[in-house]
Structure formats: C-alpha cells, structure tokens
Design a protein around this motif. Structure first.
Motif: not given
Length: 526
Positions: A161-167, A170-177, A219-224
């Motif tokens: 679940q965590i790996i799929a949610a992180v992916r 990364i795929r949907e949020v601009p700048g998350a990669d 990842l959640l804490g550093h998203l734009p």
C-alpha cells in the motif's frame, strides 16, 4: 441528443426468428417492449449535445446492461452474446448480421450513467412499471437484510500500500518526482517489484516498514505548495492515510523520533487496497471476515420484489444496517410492517421507525448477563420516568441523569450488593452492580418482551422474514458475489441495475403485459 437513423444490419431477428425466442422470457419481453421500458427521452440528459448522436442508441445499451446484470457477464461476454445469440439480438433490436459494438462502449455508457443526475434510472423505470401494475397495492410488509459483496481488487499488505501510494503521488502531483528523488531512499519507486529483502526475517521487515513510512512522511512534508487537481489530491490523501493507518511509534519510541512499527491488530475502517480506496474489511459475523462492500436490500416478501437497494462501504457507523435501512424506508408513503434481524434493532432505528408509524418485527438483540446464567437488565424493575431501579432482591436505587457521549443513565447499587443473597447471580464486581440504561430503554424492553411472549408476533416473523434470504441469494447468483467494478458509485449503479433486472424477470413471471397503453399483470391461465 441526436436521433439514430441507421438501418438494421440484416433481417430483423424478432420478426424472422420469433418462434426460437423462449416465450415468457426477459428476451422476448424486451424484444416487444424495449422502447416502452427505455424510451429515448429517458436518456436525453446523458447526451446533452444536439450536434451529434450516440454511436449506439442508449435504448439498446440499456437493454444490454440489463441483460448483462441479469446473467452476470463481463463486457466481452456480453458483446459475444450480442453477436452470436439470437435471443440477445432480438431483445436489443439488432439485426441478424449485426456485429454489435466494441466492449468498451458498455463501460462508457455505465460511466455516463453513474455520473449522471439519475444514476439509478433503469431501476426507477422498472419501479414505475411495478407501481403501474398495482402488484404492491395493499402489501404493507417489507423485509430488510444485507449481504457482503467481495471487492474486485486484491487486498494489499502495508508495504504494498505505501509503495503504491508513493508511486501514485509521484505520478500525479507536479514536482513530486523531484521531491521523491531527494527525500525518499527506502526503495526504488520506479522498480515495479517489491523491495528485495529477506521477507522471512522479522527484523528486516520492521526496518523496511519504518523506512517506507519515513519516506512517505518526507514526501508529504516537502511537496510544493500548489492547487491540486482531483486525481492529485486523491493521491496525496491516500498516501497520508496508508502512511498512518497500519503503524504506530516503535516500542521504545516516544512518538517524536520518527521510528515506526506495524500496529498490533487491525485498525477500524482500514482501507484494504489503494486500487479501490472504498473497499473495507467487513465482519458479517464475529468469526467470518470478507473484504468488499455491503449490499442493503428492502424486499416485499410476498412477491419477492426489491423496493429499494443500496451498496455502501462495509465499515463505519453511517453504513451500518440500521442507518441504511432507515434511508431505504424513507421513501415509503404508508406505514409498513418492517421485518429485520438484530442488526436493524438498534435503539435509534427502532425509535425512528416507531415515530414514522411502522409496525416493527425487528428481532431484538439478546441481553448478556454480567454473570453467566445470571440476571440481565430485564430482571430489574426500571422506571425511567421516576428514575428508580429495583433489583431482583428488592433493593431500590436512583437512576442518574443522562450523561456521556451516548447519553446513558446509570444505577449504582454499591454497598447494597455486599451482603445480598443473590450477589453470585448478579455481579462479580467488588464495588457492586452498576446497571447502564441506554436511550430508548423502554422501547427496547417492550420489544424484547413482545418477541419472547407474543405468539402472533413470532408467527409473523417466522413467516415473512425468511423470504428476504431468497432475495439475497438471487442477488449473488451467477457469480455475482464478487463485484466487477471499483468504487462505491459504480458498484451501487450495478446493484440497482441487477435488482431492476431481477424485478423485471419476476414481473414477467407474474404475467406482465402492456394493454391499452398501460402495464398490467395478466392472470395465470390453466
């Protein structure tokens, strides 16, 4: 919506092969009455553009998904039937040589239907036929029940679940990669496989879980800081949920040093898959668990017709049988005899149905004595008006005012239990028996007394409650225990369509016909 003016491909199957179509079947009925049951104007709002038309008339698609729901077929199987089976061609109005359409058109039509203002219009259309026939006139009984339907996805463990949610983030949020590349190091999230560790090593699994949760939080804490589209916002919300639902601070952690471990036990309302976030663990009984949704049904027990249905997530107080049952009975115009098992016999539901004027045949939940074989609250004399409670030994104490989250009242016998000759049958508590009285106690006590002593009530319950079990069996027949779609909305639309198809079949068996512009039930002839 433009009009379909195409010509039939090949001979008209119904006109040329009518004798081969089973009389009295749903196929024969739709071949004759498809246009009356599903008129073109019924779907106008789904195709608002006047500049074109659907590639296939919605009346044909409505008939197709009705038959599909009735027989429990996939989209591919449905199209194969439309291409090769004379019955299906006749029912949907296709010519003998018609190759039908691509299976994706069924998914497209269902999506339009589910997202429209009236997603259950096929069920409503059949319900109007039921109303027009008068088959339910004078039938004032309704039986309620629910059943668990398995979800269409695989249950995922915490790591997956965590790996799929992180992916997904990364795929949907601009700048998350870029954020993930800088902040996430527990796993290569571009690798489609699971992390390469010794999965039989408990310590290695614990280290991995701790690192994955840390990655998710970083990842959640550093998203734009930006406005997110719907899919991106959903991805972020799912990651925040799965990063916290299965973990707790490590054994020697104070919760502030960022060390985590798998929670001991299962949290309530746990999301079981990131592929279908609405699916839940469902406990129909204490010992039996499934993953999926609950189908809630209201049935007229004499005819077996579904008067209302709903599909809801399998967990959560707002999706409990009693809460959903109240919603399903809210559209009834007249007082009814409502039949249900103990799931529907909550105090709030009983009070609401009582105030609505319904006669209740809801099986009360049994009371559990504090001591095995001992006294239950029904063995006490409880006067909620005078606020006095008298125990089986004759001791009377005051009943407190309502308090707490659930507005309960308490009667504490304290020292009166010390030398009581009935203590062993009443309580093992050192401080004596404390009796908790819940809201609507008098209504529940009267219901338990009636269920235990009234032979007329018992006879009616035994006669009219069991038919709903047959209605449940009809719903899940043909492999329909397992859902084909993801999400509550799509599956709720499917459940309404299946109930409509089953109602239609039942009406046809009862002699449904159309005479002089109106629906009638023709009496059986011998």
């Amino acid at each position: 919506m433009g009009e379909w003016v195409g010509e039939m491909v090949g001979p008209d199957v119904w006109e040329t092969c009518r004798d081969l179509i089973p009389a009295g079947s749903v196929f024969a009925f739709l071949a004759v009455h498809r246009g009356r049951l599903f008129p073109a104007e019924m779907f106008t709002d789904m195709y608002p553009s006047a500049n074109g038309r659907p590639s296939m008339p919605p009346q044909i698609l409505a008939a197709a998904i009705t038959l599909q729901a009735l027989h429990g077929l996939s989209d591919f199987e449905t199209v194969q039937e439309l291409r090769c089976d004379l019955r299906w061609k006749a029912a949907c109005g296709l010519g003998l040589n018609d190759m039908a359409f691509d299976p994706s058109l069924l998914a497209y039509f269902r999506r339009r239907l589910a997202r429209s203002a009236r997603p259950n219009r096929i069920f409503d259309a059949v319900r109007e036929v039921v109303k027009a026939t008068g088959v339910l006139k004078g039938k004032h009984r309704r039986a309620l029940d629910s059943t668990v339907l398995d979800d269409a996805v695989a249950t995922q463990d915490t790591v997956t679940q965590i790996i799929a949610a992180v992916r997904a983030v990364i795929r949907e949020v601009p700048g998350a990669d870029a954020v993930a590349a800088a902040q996430c190091s527990a796993h290569d999230y571009t690798d489609p496989g699971k992390p390469k560790i010794a999965w039989n090593d408990e310590q290695a699994r614990a280290v991995l879980v701790d690192a994955l949760v840390t990655d998710a939080l970083r990842l959640l804490g550093h998203l734009p800081d930006q406005q997110l589209a719907e899919k991106a916002a959903n991805a972020v919300g799912i990651l925040a949920l799965v990063a916290g639902q299965d973990v707790e601070p490590a054994e020697d952690s104070d919760g502030r040093d960022g060390r985590w471990r798998i929670t001991q036990g299962t949290v309530p309302n746990r999301m079981v898959s990131t592929v279908d976030p609405a699916a839940r663990h469902v406990h129909k009984t204490r010992s039996h668990q499934q993953d999926g949704f609950k189908a809630h049904l209201v049935v007229e027990p004499e005819t077996g017709l579904y008067t209302a249905v709903a599909l809801r997530p399998g967990a959560g107080a707002e999706h409990h049988e009693a809460a959903v049952g109240l919603e399903l009975l809210a559209d009834e115009d007249e007082p009814l005899d409502a039949f249900g098992d103990t799931a529907y016999s909550t105090s709030d539901a009983r009070q609401a149905l009582h105030e609505a004027g319904h006669r209740l045949f809801l099986k009360p939940a049994p009371l559990r004595p504090a001591v095995p074989g001992g006294f239950t609250p029904d063995d006490f004399t409880i006067d909620t008006t005078a606020a006095i409670v008298t125990c089986p030994a004759g001791h009377a104490v005051a009943l407190s005012d309502p308090g707490g989250q659930h507005h309960q009242r308490k009667a504490s016998f304290g020292n009166l239990c010390a030398g009581c000759h009935l203590r062993e049958r009443c309580t093992r508590a050192r401080t004596g028996r404390i009796l908790t009285i819940r809201p609507h106690h008098d209504l529940q006590a009267a219901a338990r007394h009636q269920a235990a002593t009234d032979p007329t009530w018992q006879a009616d319950y035994r006669r009219w409650r069991p038919p709903v079990e047959r209605a449940v069996a009809w719903i899940v027949h043909h492999g329909n225990r397992r859902l084909r779609y993801r999400g509550t909305l799509k599956n709720d639309t499917w459940l309404h369509t299946r109930a409509a198809a089953l109602n239609l079949r039942r009406l046809i068996n009862l002699g449904l016909t159309h005479i002089d512009g109106a629906w009638h039930l023709a009496p059986a002839t011998t």
